[in-house]
Design a protein around this motif. Structure first.
Motif, PDB file in Angstrom:
ATOM      1  N   GLU A  27      41.504  37.559  54.418  1.00  8.46           N
ATOM      2  CA  GLU A  27      40.294  37.711  53.614  1.00  8.46           C
ATOM      3  C   GLU A  27      40.298  39.072  52.926  1.00  8.46           C
ATOM      4  N   LEU A  28      39.541  39.192  51.836  1.00 11.31           N
ATOM      5  CA  LEU A  28      39.311  40.516  51.267  1.00 11.31           C
ATOM      6  C   LEU A  28      38.448  41.269  52.263  1.00 11.31           C
ATOM      7  N   VAL A 256      35.419  38.584  52.499  1.00 10.94           N
ATOM      8  CA  VAL A 256      35.336  37.481  51.547  1.00 10.94           C
ATOM      9  C   VAL A 256      36.407  36.473  51.917  1.00 10.94           C
ATOM     10  N   PRO A 257      35.989  35.315  52.408  1.00  9.78           N
ATOM     11  CA  PRO A 257      36.966  34.350  52.918  1.00  9.78           C
ATOM     12  C   PRO A 257      37.626  33.544  51.816  1.00  9.78           C
ATOM     13  N   GLU A 307      30.503  44.429  43.529  1.00 12.03           N
ATOM     14  CA  GLU A 307      31.748  44.896  42.922  1.00 12.03           C
ATOM     15  C   GLU A 307      32.915  44.671  43.865  1.00 12.03           C
ATOM     16  N   PHE A 308      32.686  44.942  45.136  1.00  7.97           N
ATOM     17  CA  PHE A 308      33.775  44.798  46.093  1.00  7.97           C
ATOM     18  C   PHE A 308      34.169  43.336  46.270  1.00  7.97           C
ATOM     19  N   SER A 309      33.157  42.469  46.360  1.00  7.84           N
ATOM     20  CA  SER A 309      33.435  41.103  46.810  1.00  7.84           C
ATOM     21  C   SER A 309      33.678  40.108  45.690  1.00  7.84           C
ATOM     22  N   GLY A 310      33.074  40.341  44.525  1.00  9.32           N
ATOM     23  CA  GLY A 310      33.147  39.329  43.475  1.00  9.32           C
ATOM     24  C   GLY A 310      32.222  38.149  43.723  1.00  9.32           C
ATOM     25  N   PHE A 311      31.388  38.229  44.757  1.00 13.58           N
ATOM     26  CA  PHE A 311      30.401  37.163  44.983  1.00 13.58           C
ATOM     27  C   PHE A 311      29.433  37.107  43.809  1.00 13.58           C
ATOM     28  N   HIS A 312      28.828  35.938  43.542  1.00 10.04           N
ATOM     29  CA  HIS A 312      27.762  35.958  42.562  1.00 10.04           C
ATOM     30  C   HIS A 312      26.406  35.637  43.142  1.00 10.04           C
ATOM     31  N   LEU A 639      38.856  46.631  32.434  1.00 10.84           N
ATOM     32  CA  LEU A 639      39.329  46.009  33.657  1.00 10.84           C
ATOM     33  C   LEU A 639      39.237  46.992  34.818  1.00 10.84           C
ATOM     34  N   ARG A 640      38.970  46.434  35.998  1.00  9.55           N
ATOM     35  CA  ARG A 640      38.848  47.280  37.174  1.00  9.55           C
ATOM     36  C   ARG A 640      40.007  46.984  38.124  1.00  9.55           C
ATOM     37  N   VAL A 641      40.704  48.037  38.506  1.00 12.36           N
ATOM     38  CA  VAL A 641      41.789  47.853  39.464  1.00 12.36           C
ATOM     39  C   VAL A 641      41.290  48.318  40.829  1.00 12.36           C
ATOM     40  N   THR A 642      41.314  47.410  41.783  1.00  9.23           N
ATOM     41  CA  THR A 642      40.868  47.761  43.127  1.00  9.23           C
ATOM     42  C   THR A 642      42.015  48.454  43.855  1.00  9.23           C
TER      43      THR A 642
ATOM     44  N   ARG B  41      36.287  34.668  41.902  1.00 10.11           N
ATOM     45  CA  ARG B  41      35.762  35.938  42.419  1.00 10.11           C
ATOM     46  C   ARG B  41      36.602  37.112  41.952  1.00 10.11           C
ATOM     47  N   HIS B  44      35.686  38.339  38.648  1.00  6.44           N
ATOM     48  CA  HIS B  44      34.518  39.221  38.674  1.00  6.44           C
ATOM     49  C   HIS B  44      34.845  40.592  39.226  1.00  6.44           C
ATOM     50  N   ARG B  45      35.598  40.612  40.303  1.00  3.36           N
ATOM     51  CA  ARG B  45      35.969  41.910  40.880  1.00  3.36           C
ATOM     52  C   ARG B  45      36.718  42.760  39.871  1.00  3.36           C
ATOM     53  N   ALA B  46      37.608  42.130  39.124  1.00  2.00           N
ATOM     54  CA  ALA B  46      38.457  42.882  38.213  1.00  2.00           C
ATOM     55  C   ALA B  46      37.779  43.114  36.868  1.00  2.00           C
ATOM     56  N   ASN B  47      36.554  42.616  36.725  1.00  2.00           N
ATOM     57  CA  ASN B  47      35.802  42.838  35.490  1.00  2.00           C
ATOM     58  C   ASN B  47      36.526  42.234  34.283  1.00  2.00           C
ATOM     59  N   VAL B  48      37.116  41.086  34.487  1.00  2.00           N
ATOM     60  CA  VAL B  48      37.846  40.417  33.400  1.00  2.00           C
ATOM     61  C   VAL B  48      36.839  39.804  32.432  1.00  2.00           C
ATOM     62  N   THR B  94      47.692  43.522  36.560  1.00  4.28           N
ATOM     63  CA  THR B  94      47.489  44.494  37.633  1.00  4.28           C
ATOM     64  C   THR B  94      46.087  44.382  38.219  1.00  4.28           C
ATOM     65  N   ALA B  95      45.091  44.307  37.336  1.00  2.00           N
ATOM     66  CA  ALA B  95      43.704  44.272  37.809  1.00  2.00           C
ATOM     67  C   ALA B  95      43.447  43.019  38.632  1.00  2.00           C
ATOM     68  N   SER B  98      45.211  43.074  42.001  1.00  2.00           N
ATOM     69  CA  SER B  98      44.592  43.976  42.976  1.00  2.00           C
ATOM     70  C   SER B  98      43.297  43.391  43.520  1.00  2.00           C
ATOM     71  N   SER B 101      43.735  38.787  47.594  1.00  2.70           N
ATOM     72  CA  SER B 101      44.387  39.129  48.858  1.00  2.70           C
ATOM     73  C   SER B 101      45.902  39.152  48.673  1.00  2.70           C
TER      74      SER B 101
END
Ligand code: SF4
Lengths: 643, 255
Positions: A27-28, A256-257, A307-312, A639-642, B41, B44-48, B94-95, B98, B101
């Motif tokens: 999971e995340l 996040v499963p 932001e962390f999970s991407g849940f809506h 774009l956000r890179v975690t 998800r 959304h996390r990656a703000n695509v 990349t985004a 990342s 999982s």
């Protein structure tokens, strides 16, 4: 080798089971640490299937606070379904954690969080699959310390023989303290073995170690006394209370499963505790006083969690979310912040008033009016006085009609059956209420398109509540009342068409009642049920009433003595030595008040009524308003890179 | 947030990006539904800047071209994203990677610049199948017997009940390798894309139908480890052409 991965064995079995993804982790939000990098290893279990257990907030919080420590690791395990259990037994694959697939039996501590007593058979199954002896007394220094937590730990007596310890109350600080003790003891070379470690835990006065207490019985079967069998442990064990929730903003990294679970959302607890004083509600009684998380912290947690999970979806959780002192600003602020996005907000609140509808309206601005739930809990005003749920019939009808006129077409009403002093008439009032609601709803909306569902749960008297002395009703009586209610609802065909009814029969509640108020002798029943194949007792398709009744007979336990018998004031209750802070005299008085239909106000808005919690636990009510507002979010582009 | 949408309708798609991804290790047990939720998800996390469909319940524009069965690993799964803002594909890769999982890995992102659907370019796949509990020699003779047949009917359990599928017709090539005495032998398998699709476990069932091949592993052939290595267009020479090659070769108009 300790801490070795079992995945090579497990992966051969997974193609043969349903939904294998629930057993592989990944999971995340997971943390995986090398086994030898830390001295203290925790396995945390929610004793139900992964799909139910993963979203559990309690486990997620403990998982995160423990893994933040440099000297500890925590991994999770859940109950395995019978298809995998069978293969694990055939190929000798032990109970494993999902994070690194390590054998649960290798960990130093095995913490199991019980929200319901119906998880007890799953505890036994997990112990057995982990090759951990079922009985505490048979375990050696090689085995983990088995610790129960969660609401059911406020009376762990039925599982006293199977656990080594229990923690009452909030877990986040408790697990850190336990980790300190275990780390120190290991650093000293584990002096005195398991017994010494348990003693050190018991000396904190907030960890209950059942083996250090003896129970004596009277000839009639009641308890005479529960006393320590050694001088250096406390007479009573006290619950833990985490104050200042703003200092504990967990989960920060929600799990996040990949598998589908019962709640696909980011949940934020907006406060703990509840002093509305519903007399049946154990959660409200044992989590006092009310401690709010401030609007600013909630806003921050929502932003970061999404932001962390991407849940809506975001759930603003608590025992009665509309009661937060800043709930209006919070809902409006969040709705503004996320307007025009696909983030939806939900507020599990069942308060019967117009304000609650305002909140729901704020949260469903995008037009989705899915469904609203109100919980009057009792069918008649009389029974609502008994349970201290102050809602007049007029208010209820007006509130539901307001919901209909504001665009909700479907409303759910939640009630309980089997409450103390309840008569057939009290339950039949539910039908009349539902009919009134539909009649008035049709008139107000000018439409026949309004529906209501009455949902009925069985009452179970729980420890540390004013109803801990109350007799349970016989399941046959309950089932008969529900049958009458069904007939009454359908007595008027035209109205009945718009009313749905959902209920469970009385049998599972009776067993939950046996386990909730049971003493150590009930442990034999749990073991017998498990040996006869009992698993997943919280699932109607797995639960077998007959198996429990047969087990009671087999081990000589009178189920009725534990359930339908009313207790007297002087009776020593199995959990009297476990201190939830509630004063037993106050509870008794509240029980008497229930019988005379006398209501009790909320101490947030009226003076303290001396339930005992604050002075005995050295806590106090922590509520706002802080007066802060949520500011608009700056849209992030790119774009956000975690990392 | 990236999800702001103009009032009165959804922003149009300005760029299509084609993606190759892998399902590896323990996460090969991810089902297609699970993966679909995870990618949503991750977006959304990656703000695509994903585009949404019109309508009462707008859906993100994600189209899947393939779905490796649950439990099967893959190095070559494909999907296509419709975006409302153009992005640099490597940054997107990349985004997105990342935000997933480890084990669900985004391997390549290419701006779509050629007409025609990606799915049409996928006509065959190459598999590597680890067959546990059989010897190389018994596998080899089973393969020979299988390839000598025109048709090999095997039974498959579907939601509709049992049905027979021909496991032979779709097999273009099959070669066993490995070393004698190893705990498992390995099959190199090229299978044409047909409906219903023929999966590695169907081929293994075929081997036991024609040659009585059996596995001594705990789950029998069920515990075989299969990996889809390549997917693409099958040439008359028996080669498989990468479906993204055309897009890579043609510069994007708006990328
Ligand atoms: S002690 Fe008083 S203030 Fe504290 S929870 Fe009880 S009634 Fe409320």
């Amino acid at each position: 080798m300790r801490g070795e991965s079992l995945f090579p064995q497990l992966e051969q079995l997974l193609p043969q089971v349903s939904k294998p993804i629930q057993y592989v982790g990944g999971e995340l939000g997971v943390t995986v640490k090398p086994w030898d990098s830390v001295p203290v290893h925790w396995a945390l279990m929610y004793p139900d299937a992964y799909e139910v257990g993963l979203p559990n907030q309690g486990v997620q919080i403990l998982y995160e606070v423990l893994n933040e420590r440099a000297d500890a690791l925590a991994e999770r395990t859940y109950a395995v379904w019978p298809d995998l259990e069978k293969l694990m037994r055939t190929y000798q694959v032990p109970q494993f954690t999902v994070d690194s697939h390590r054998s649960v039996g290798h960990f130093d501590l095995f913490g199991v969080s019980f929200s319901t007593e119906l998880g007890y058979t799953n505890l036994l199954n997990a112990l057995d699959l982990a090759f951990i002896p079922l009985l505490s007394k048979d375990r050696t220094d090689e085995h983990p310390i088995v610790i129960a937590g969660g609401h059911a730990a406020f009376n762990p007596e039925p599982i006293a023989d199977f656990i080594d310890a229990a923690v009452l109350g909030d877990g986040e600080e408790a697990v850190l303290e336990i980790t300190d003790i275990v780390a120190a003891w290991k650093a000293e070379g584990s002096p005195g073995g398991r017994d010494e470690l348990l003693l050190r835990l018991a000396k904190t006065e907030s960890v209950y170690v059942p083996r250090f207490y003896d129970v004596d019985y009277l000839p009639d079967g009641r308890i005479q006394r529960v006393i320590p069998n050694r001088a250096d442990v406390p007479f009573r064990v006290h619950k833990r209370t985490t104050m200042d929730l703003d200092a504990w903003p967990y989960p920060k990294k929600p799990l996040v499963p990949l598998a589908e679970t019962v709640h696909e959302r980011f949940a934020v607890e907006i406060f703990r505790g509840c002093t509305r004083g519903c007399r049946f509600c154990q959660a409200g009684m044992i989590t006092r006083p009310v401690r709010e998380r401030s609007i600013s912290t909630v806003g921050q947690m929502v932003k970061e969690g999404l932001e962390f999970s991407g849940f809506h979806e975001v759930g603003l959780l608590s025992l009665s979310s509309a009661d937060h002192s800043e709930i209006g600003d919070m809902c409006k602020g969040l709705a503004d912040q996320y307007a025009g996005t696909n983030v939806s907000l939900s507020l599990p609140s069942t308060r019967v008033d117009a304000f609650n509808i305002d909140l729901a309206q704020e949260l469903s601005r995008n037009g989705r009016r899915s469904g609203l739930t109100f919980a009057p809990e009792g069918g008649s005003e009389r029974i609502r006085r008994v349970i201290n749920k102050m809602v007049s019939e007029e208010d209820l009808i007006r509130t539901v009609v307001t919901a209909y006129t504001n665009g909700w077409r479907q409303v759910k009403l939640y009630f309980m059956c089997g409450l103390p002093t309840e008569t057939d008439e009290d339950v039949l009032q539910i039908a009349r209420l539902a009919q009134e609601v539909i009649k008035n709803g049709r008139a107000a909306t000018g439409s026949r398109d309004v529906r209501c569902t009455v949902s009925i749960g069985g009452f179970v008297p729980k420890p540390h509540t004013p109803f801990q002395w109350a007799p349970m009703e016989h399941p046959e009586v309950i089932d008969n009342r529900l049958k009458q209610l069904k007939q009454a609802i359908n007595s008027d065909r035209s109205l009945g068409k718009s009313i749905g009814m959902r209920y469970h029969d009385g049998e599972p509640s009776l067993i939950e009642g046996l386990l909730a108020r049971g003493d150590r002798r009930v442990g034999a029943v749990i073991r017998e049920v498990w040996e006869q194949g009992g698993r997943f007792d919280g699932w109607s398709e797995h639960f077998s009433y007959q198996r429990w009744i047969d087990a009671c007979a087999a081990v000589g336990i009178d189920v009725w003595w534990y359930t339908t018998r009313e207790r007297k004031q002087e009776e020593v209750l199995p959990w009297d030595h476990l201190d939830s802070g509630l004063d037993k005299d106050w509870l008794w008085q509240d029980w008497q008040d229930a019988l005379t239909e006398f209501e009790q106000d909320d101490c947030r808005w009226t003076p303290c009524f001396d339930c005992g919690v604050c002075p005995s636990m050295d806590t106090s009510i922590q509520i706002g308003p802080t007066g802060h507002k949520l500011l608009p979010l700056t849209p992030v582009n790119g774009l956000r890179v975690t990392t | 947030m990236s999800k702001r949408q103009p009032p009165g309708g959804q922003a149009p798609v300005v760029q299509r990006v084609r993606i190759r991804y892998a399902k590896r290790g323990p996460l090969r047990f991810t089902s297609h539904r699970d993966f679909a939720r995870a990618i949503e998800r991750a977006i959304h996390r990656a703000n695509v800047p994903i585009a949404y469909s019109q309508g009462f319940t707008p859906h993100p524009k994600i189209s899947f071209c393939s779905a490796a069965p649950t439990g099967v690993a893959s190095e070559a799964e494909y999907l296509e994203l419709g975006l409302r803002e153009a992005v640099e594909p490597e940054q997107l890769r990349t985004a997105l990677d990342s935000a997933l999982s480890p084990g669900l890995d985004i391997l390549e992102a290419v701006v779509s610049s050629t007409p025609g659907s990606l799915a049409d370019r996928i006509t065959a796949a190459r598999w590597r199948v680890e067959v546990p509990g059989v010897t190389l020699s018994s596998l080899s003779s089973a393969v020979d017997a299988f390839m000598a047949q025109e048709e090999v009917l095997v039974e498959r359990l579907t939601k509709q009940g049992r049905r027979n599928v021909d496991a032979r017709g779709a097999v273009v090539n099959m070669a066993p390798y490995g070393s004698e005495g190893a705990p498992c032998a390995i099959l190199d398998l090229v299978v044409r894309q047909v409906t219903p699709s023929v999966r590695p476990d169907d081929v293994l069932s075929g081997l036991s139908v024609v040659a009585g091949l059996e596995s001594s592993a705990p789950g029998g052939f069920l515990s075989c480890r299969a990996t889809r290595l390549v997917q693409g267009t099958l040439t008359p020479q028996g080669e498989i052409v990468d479906p993204l090659e055309l897009d890579r070769a043609t510069p994007a108009v708006n990328g």
